[in-house]
Design a protein around this motif. Sequence first.
Motif, PDB file in Angstrom:
ATOM      1  N   LYS A 234      -2.579  -0.805   0.966  1.00  0.00           N
ATOM      2  CA  LYS A 234      -3.728  -0.108   0.393  1.00  0.00           C
ATOM      3  C   LYS A 234      -3.655  -0.082  -1.131  1.00  0.00           C
ATOM      4  CE  LYS A 234      -4.744   2.769   4.417  1.00  0.00           C
ATOM      5  NZ  LYS A 234      -4.834   4.148   4.953  1.00  0.00           N
ATOM      6  N   ILE A 235      -2.436  -0.002  -1.672  1.00  0.00           N
ATOM      7  CA  ILE A 235      -2.277  -0.054  -3.127  1.00  0.00           C
ATOM      8  C   ILE A 235      -2.749  -1.405  -3.644  1.00  0.00           C
ATOM      9  CG2 ILE A 235      -0.590  -0.138  -5.006  1.00  0.00           C
ATOM     10  CD1 ILE A 235       1.079   1.907  -3.455  1.00  0.00           C
ATOM     11  N   GLU A 236      -2.376  -2.462  -2.931  1.00  0.00           N
ATOM     12  CA  GLU A 236      -2.779  -3.818  -3.317  1.00  0.00           C
ATOM     13  C   GLU A 236      -4.303  -3.935  -3.350  1.00  0.00           C
ATOM     14  OE1 GLU A 236      -2.253  -7.678  -0.818  1.00  0.00           O
ATOM     15  OE2 GLU A 236      -0.360  -7.332  -1.875  1.00  0.00           O
ATOM     16  N   GLU A 237      -4.969  -3.418  -2.325  1.00  0.00           N
ATOM     17  CA  GLU A 237      -6.435  -3.442  -2.274  1.00  0.00           C
ATOM     18  C   GLU A 237      -7.025  -2.592  -3.402  1.00  0.00           C
ATOM     19  OE1 GLU A 237      -7.422  -2.065   1.594  1.00  0.00           O
ATOM     20  OE2 GLU A 237      -6.545  -3.796   2.639  1.00  0.00           O
TER      21      GLU A 237
ATOM     22  N   ARG B 282       6.798  -6.880  -5.054  1.00  0.00           N
ATOM     23  CA  ARG B 282       5.419  -7.308  -4.770  1.00  0.00           C
ATOM     24  C   ARG B 282       4.426  -6.562  -5.658  1.00  0.00           C
ATOM     25  NH1 ARG B 282       2.968  -6.403   1.305  1.00  0.00           N
ATOM     26  NH2 ARG B 282       0.728  -6.545   0.857  1.00  0.00           N
ATOM     27  N   LEU B 283       4.539  -5.234  -5.723  1.00  0.00           N
ATOM     28  CA  LEU B 283       3.619  -4.451  -6.543  1.00  0.00           C
ATOM     29  C   LEU B 283       3.852  -4.712  -8.026  1.00  0.00           C
ATOM     30  CD1 LEU B 283       3.568  -0.995  -4.714  1.00  0.00           C
ATOM     31  CD2 LEU B 283       1.869  -2.830  -4.622  1.00  0.00           C
ATOM     32  N   PHE B 284       5.115  -4.805  -8.420  1.00  0.00           N
ATOM     33  CA  PHE B 284       5.462  -5.055  -9.816  1.00  0.00           C
ATOM     34  C   PHE B 284       4.862  -6.391 -10.274  1.00  0.00           C
ATOM     35  CE2 PHE B 284       9.290  -3.822 -12.681  1.00  0.00           C
ATOM     36  CZ  PHE B 284       8.458  -3.811 -13.791  1.00  0.00           C
ATOM     37  N   MET B 285       4.996  -7.416  -9.438  1.00  0.00           N
ATOM     38  CA  MET B 285       4.451  -8.734  -9.772  1.00  0.00           C
ATOM     39  C   MET B 285       2.932  -8.695  -9.906  1.00  0.00           C
ATOM     40  SD  MET B 285       6.628 -11.456  -7.475  1.00  0.00           S
ATOM     41  CE  MET B 285       5.513 -12.813  -7.926  1.00  0.00           C
TER      42      MET B 285
ATOM     43  N   LEU C 157      -1.317   4.835 -15.192  1.00  0.00           N
ATOM     44  CA  LEU C 157      -0.793   4.222 -13.981  1.00  0.00           C
ATOM     45  C   LEU C 157       0.716   4.111 -14.097  1.00  0.00           C
ATOM     46  CD1 LEU C 157      -2.330   1.232 -12.056  1.00  0.00           C
ATOM     47  CD2 LEU C 157       0.129   1.484 -12.261  1.00  0.00           C
ATOM     48  N   GLU C 158       1.415   4.641 -13.124  1.00  0.00           N
ATOM     49  CA  GLU C 158       2.873   4.580 -13.107  1.00  0.00           C
ATOM     50  C   GLU C 158       3.336   3.935 -11.803  1.00  0.00           C
ATOM     51  OE1 GLU C 158       4.837   8.256 -15.146  1.00  0.00           O
ATOM     52  OE2 GLU C 158       3.096   8.985 -14.038  1.00  0.00           O
ATOM     53  N   LEU C 159       4.321   3.067 -11.927  1.00  0.00           N
ATOM     54  CA  LEU C 159       4.918   2.409 -10.774  1.00  0.00           C
ATOM     55  C   LEU C 159       6.349   2.892 -10.629  1.00  0.00           C
ATOM     56  CD1 LEU C 159       5.101   0.147  -8.557  1.00  0.00           C
ATOM     57  CD2 LEU C 159       5.814  -1.401 -10.400  1.00  0.00           C
ATOM     58  N   PHE C 160       6.713   3.276  -9.411  1.00  0.00           N
ATOM     59  CA  PHE C 160       8.073   3.729  -9.124  1.00  0.00           C
ATOM     60  C   PHE C 160       8.699   2.794  -8.089  1.00  0.00           C
ATOM     61  CE2 PHE C 160       5.690   7.374 -10.581  1.00  0.00           C
ATOM     62  CZ  PHE C 160       6.556   7.989 -11.465  1.00  0.00           C
ATOM     63  N   VAL C 161       9.841   2.221  -8.448  1.00  0.00           N
ATOM     64  CA  VAL C 161      10.544   1.321  -7.551  1.00  0.00           C
ATOM     65  C   VAL C 161      11.967   1.822  -7.345  1.00  0.00           C
ATOM     66  CG1 VAL C 161       9.157  -0.667  -8.256  1.00  0.00           C
ATOM     67  CG2 VAL C 161      11.331  -0.217  -9.417  1.00  0.00           C
ATOM     68  N   LYS C 162      12.555   1.433  -6.239  1.00  0.00           N
ATOM     69  CA  LYS C 162      13.909   1.866  -5.913  1.00  0.00           C
ATOM     70  C   LYS C 162      14.914   1.250  -6.873  1.00  0.00           C
ATOM     71  CE  LYS C 162      17.333   1.865  -2.173  1.00  0.00           C
ATOM     72  NZ  LYS C 162      17.648   1.372  -0.815  1.00  0.00           N
TER      73      LYS C 162
ATOM     74  N   HIS D 290       9.175   7.881  -0.799  1.00  0.00           N
ATOM     75  CA  HIS D 290      10.182   6.935  -1.251  1.00  0.00           C
ATOM     76  C   HIS D 290       9.499   5.733  -1.889  1.00  0.00           C
ATOM     77  CE1 HIS D 290      13.451   9.127   0.597  1.00  0.00           C
ATOM     78  NE2 HIS D 290      12.800   9.141   1.750  1.00  0.00           N
ATOM     79  N   PRO D 291      10.113   5.194  -2.935  1.00  0.00           N
ATOM     80  CA  PRO D 291       9.518   4.029  -3.587  1.00  0.00           C
ATOM     81  C   PRO D 291       9.551   2.806  -2.673  1.00  0.00           C
ATOM     82  CG  PRO D 291      11.721   4.493  -4.465  1.00  0.00           C
ATOM     83  CD  PRO D 291      11.366   5.628  -3.542  1.00  0.00           C
ATOM     84  N   PRO D 292       8.594   1.876  -2.889  1.00  0.00           N
ATOM     85  CA  PRO D 292       7.681   1.845  -4.027  1.00  0.00           C
ATOM     86  C   PRO D 292       6.419   2.661  -3.781  1.00  0.00           C
ATOM     87  CG  PRO D 292       7.367  -0.123  -2.720  1.00  0.00           C
ATOM     88  CD  PRO D 292       8.489   0.637  -2.077  1.00  0.00           C
ATOM     89  N   PHE D 293       5.903   3.233  -4.864  1.00  0.00           N
ATOM     90  CA  PHE D 293       4.595   3.863  -4.832  1.00  0.00           C
ATOM     91  C   PHE D 293       4.067   3.917  -6.263  1.00  0.00           C
ATOM     92  CE2 PHE D 293       7.686   7.277  -5.293  1.00  0.00           C
ATOM     93  CZ  PHE D 293       7.158   8.087  -6.293  1.00  0.00           C
TER      94      PHE D 293
END
Length: 249
Positions: A86-89, A36-39, A15-20, A70-73
Amino acid sequence: MPLNRGKEEDKEPLLELFVKAGSDGESVGKRPFSQRLFMILWLKGVVLSASTVDLKRKPADLQNSAPGTHPPFITFNNEVKTDVNKIEEFLEDVSCPPKYLTLSPEHPASNTAGMDIFAKFSAYIRNSRPEAKEALERGLLKTLRKLDEYLNSPHLMNLMRILWRTLSFLHVNFVDGNEMTLADGNLLPKLHIVKVVAKKYRNFDIPKGMTGIWRYLTKAYSRDEFTNTCPSGQEVEIAYSDVAKRLTK
């Protein structure tokens, strides 16, 4: 910005998270959805790789794997997922008990607490007409006051637990209770921006009398899950330097 959590023997999907990225091209930039996603991932204790993306110099491999994105994704086993809700769900489904915490609020009203604040703030900070400033500020204060009342009104189940322990402590630390939930991941990044930007560009402070909000922010700033995923105040100010319209005389 690698983030390694958990044990080596606990092999998990990639799992990889990309943020601006921020203005320096490396630090975490001003995007409440990114935080939000990082937290959420930090609170769950998910093992992941987190990277900041400088949109001016987007890496070639990222261009190939997520063209036009574009991030976040996130990428989950190399599958790109871009819609934050949808990522949160999805994360609640795949990172679930008993190994991971569930972060859904107990109280439905917690999901919408403070939901109007960012819209009122945006109208206030973008305004360039002096005659509209007072009315827009009242609108922002009204939404802040509503959140403050919610934070100072213990929910029934939390109140019962608190009363069981002590009669002298009748408030909770976060939106839904004494632990962070998805509701905090949605609200806190926006509230941080409101506090920083309104002070910088409008000399507006959240009133000290709003004890629920200030207690909430103080507790958040004491938690690694928030501070380590949060853009700096200076970064937020830079991001809004062109957005905050100057009031014309």
